[in-house]
Scaffold this motif. Structure first.
Motif, PDB file in Angstrom:
ATOM      1  N   ALA A 170      35.232  23.447   9.679  1.00  0.00           N
ATOM      2  CA  ALA A 170      34.537  24.206   8.588  1.00  0.00           C
ATOM      3  C   ALA A 170      35.646  25.060   7.829  1.00  0.00           C
ATOM      4  N   GLU A 171      36.710  25.310   8.525  1.00  0.00           N
ATOM      5  CA  GLU A 171      37.666  25.892   7.626  1.00  0.00           C
ATOM      6  C   GLU A 171      38.363  24.862   6.599  1.00  0.00           C
ATOM      7  N   VAL A 172      38.798  23.576   7.108  1.00  0.00           N
ATOM      8  CA  VAL A 172      39.152  22.702   5.995  1.00  0.00           C
ATOM      9  C   VAL A 172      38.135  22.248   5.049  1.00  0.00           C
ATOM     10  N   LEU A 173      36.790  22.265   5.509  1.00  0.00           N
ATOM     11  CA  LEU A 173      35.685  22.021   4.587  1.00  0.00           C
ATOM     12  C   LEU A 173      35.741  22.984   3.419  1.00  0.00           C
ATOM     13  N   ASN A 174      35.890  24.199   3.801  1.00  0.00           N
ATOM     14  CA  ASN A 174      35.723  25.417   2.861  1.00  0.00           C
ATOM     15  C   ASN A 174      36.833  25.527   1.826  1.00  0.00           C
ATOM     16  N   VAL A 175      37.963  24.916   2.310  1.00  0.00           N
ATOM     17  CA  VAL A 175      38.974  24.972   1.061  1.00  0.00           C
ATOM     18  C   VAL A 175      39.027  23.665   0.542  1.00  0.00           C
ATOM     19  N   ASN A 176      38.185  22.877   0.708  1.00  0.00           N
ATOM     20  CA  ASN A 176      38.133  21.545   0.031  1.00  0.00           C
ATOM     21  C   ASN A 176      36.825  21.222  -0.311  1.00  0.00           C
ATOM     22  N   PRO A 177      36.237  21.891  -1.411  1.00  0.00           N
ATOM     23  CA  PRO A 177      34.718  22.026  -1.756  1.00  0.00           C
ATOM     24  C   PRO A 177      34.148  20.536  -2.328  1.00  0.00           C
ATOM     25  N   ASP A 178      35.265  19.384  -2.580  1.00  0.00           N
ATOM     26  CA  ASP A 178      34.727  18.167  -3.216  1.00  0.00           C
ATOM     27  C   ASP A 178      34.652  17.007  -2.023  1.00  0.00           C
ATOM     28  N   TYR A 192      29.325  29.173   9.442  1.00  0.00           N
ATOM     29  CA  TYR A 192      30.698  29.061   8.720  1.00  0.00           C
ATOM     30  C   TYR A 192      30.695  28.629   7.361  1.00  0.00           C
ATOM     31  N   LYS A 193      29.650  29.103   6.845  1.00  0.00           N
ATOM     32  CA  LYS A 193      29.401  29.126   5.493  1.00  0.00           C
ATOM     33  C   LYS A 193      29.700  27.820   4.488  1.00  0.00           C
ATOM     34  N   VAL A 194      29.526  26.740   5.197  1.00  0.00           N
ATOM     35  CA  VAL A 194      29.766  25.499   4.435  1.00  0.00           C
ATOM     36  C   VAL A 194      28.490  25.374   3.580  1.00  0.00           C
ATOM     37  N   SER A 195      28.754  24.936   2.152  1.00  0.00           N
ATOM     38  CA  SER A 195      27.769  24.893   1.324  1.00  0.00           C
ATOM     39  C   SER A 195      26.668  23.788   1.842  1.00  0.00           C
ATOM     40  N   PRO A 196      25.356  24.102   1.991  1.00  0.00           N
ATOM     41  CA  PRO A 196      24.418  23.167   2.394  1.00  0.00           C
ATOM     42  C   PRO A 196      24.051  22.076   1.213  1.00  0.00           C
ATOM     43  N   GLU A 197      24.362  22.053   0.118  1.00  0.00           N
ATOM     44  CA  GLU A 197      24.366  20.854  -0.538  1.00  0.00           C
ATOM     45  C   GLU A 197      25.178  19.913  -0.244  1.00  0.00           C
ATOM     46  N   ARG A 198      26.281  20.179   0.457  1.00  0.00           N
ATOM     47  CA  ARG A 198      27.269  18.954   0.726  1.00  0.00           C
ATOM     48  C   ARG A 198      27.153  18.484   2.021  1.00  0.00           C
TER      49      ARG A 198
END
Length: 292
Positions: free
Chosen positions: A189-197, A237-243
């Motif tokens: 999740a840490e990697v996903l949150n700094v790479n929103p695309d 871990y606050k990853v955007s659910p739209e993704r």
């Protein structure tokens, strides 16, 4: 007396002789004239015959020339028709050439446009490839504290696959993520949150052994496990659910044979599939399709 008679006889004889000599000359002269006339007549007749033959020859020549002229006229007519046909064909070829030239020019413009779009597409694909490799490296670095028997990071079909084994995430037959599994998800999740695309597909997989207990079947279990991971990523871990997309695949996408315990263990996994957003690529493809 006797002398007189003799003289008289001589005189008469002379007269008779003289009178007979004159007609003989005339006769001969007449015969000569007649013969000459006959000769002239024969010559004239020969000339007439020759002239008739010449006239006949000239008539034949005229007829031959007339026939030749007629044939030449026919040939001229045929050549005139051929010339007319060739002129029509020439006009048609000129028109066809003009149309093809216009079409060629149009195709040339389209080719230039397509080449430009292909170059843009290739550039986007290269960007995607570079982005995928960058994601793989980041995920591999973030998860390097885990064993290869617990998870793997690989590139496949233009996407990054983070494959987490059941022994890392779940107790047998359960969809409740254990603490070590949550630790791995936190790193991811840490990697996903700094790479929103990056888009995230979570796929639950099982082996072919029928499930007993809480879940109706392997479909139910695989989907429940994928949903559990989605909740942890998005809520904890606050990853955007739209993704994020969750799906269960049961036993139907094995990576190994289910005939052995080792193979079944590898099939009990959760694949987290990461890919960069392809909005620009899809937009270019749609524009290319619409322009055809």
């Amino acid at each position: 007396m006797t002398r007189l008679v003799t003289v008289t006889k001589i005189s008469i004889g002379t007269l008779i002789f003289l009178s007979s000599c004159v007609p003989t000359k005339k006769f001969k002269a007449s015969q000569a004239a007649l013969q000459s006339a006959r000769n002239d007549s024969a010559a004239l007749a020969q000339n007439v015959s020759n002239l008739k033959q010449q006239v006949a020859d000239l008539q034949k020549s005229v007829e031959a020339k007339s026939k030749s002229i007629s044939e030449l006229d026919q040939e001229i007519d045929k050549l005139s028709k051929d010339i007319s046909d060739l002129n029509q064909e020439k006009v048609k070829l000129i028109n066809d050439a003009s149309s093809k030239q216009s079409l060629l020019a149009k195709n040339g413009q389209e080719l230039v446009s397509q080449k430009k779009k292909l170059e843009q597409l290739q550039a986007l694909m290269d960007q995607q490839k570079a982005a995928i490799e960058e994601i793989r490296k980041k995920m591999a670095n973030a998860l390097n504290g885990f064993k290869s028997s617990e998870l793997t990071v690989a590139t496949k079909n233009g996407k990054v696959y983070v494959s987490l084994q059941e022994n890392l995430l779940f107790p047998s037959g359960s969809a409740v993520v254990n603490p070590k599994g949550k630790e791995a998800l936190n790193k991811l999740a840490e990697v996903l949150n700094v790479n929103p695309d990056i888009t995230v597909d979570i796929e639950g997989h099982t082996d072919s052994i029928p499930i007993r207990g809480k879940y109706q079947d392997n479909w139910d279990l695989s989907l429940a496990r994928a949903a559990s991971i989605v909740r942890i990523l998005t809520i904890d871990y606050k990853v955007s659910p739209e993704r994020v997309i969750a799906s269960g695949h049961s036993q139907f996408e094995p990576v190994q044979s289910n005939s052995s315990a080792e193979g079944r263990a590898q099939n009990r996994r959760t694949d987290i599939i990461l890919s960069p957003k392809l909005d620009e690529l899809f937009k270019l493809l749609q524009n290319s399709s619409a322009s055809k």
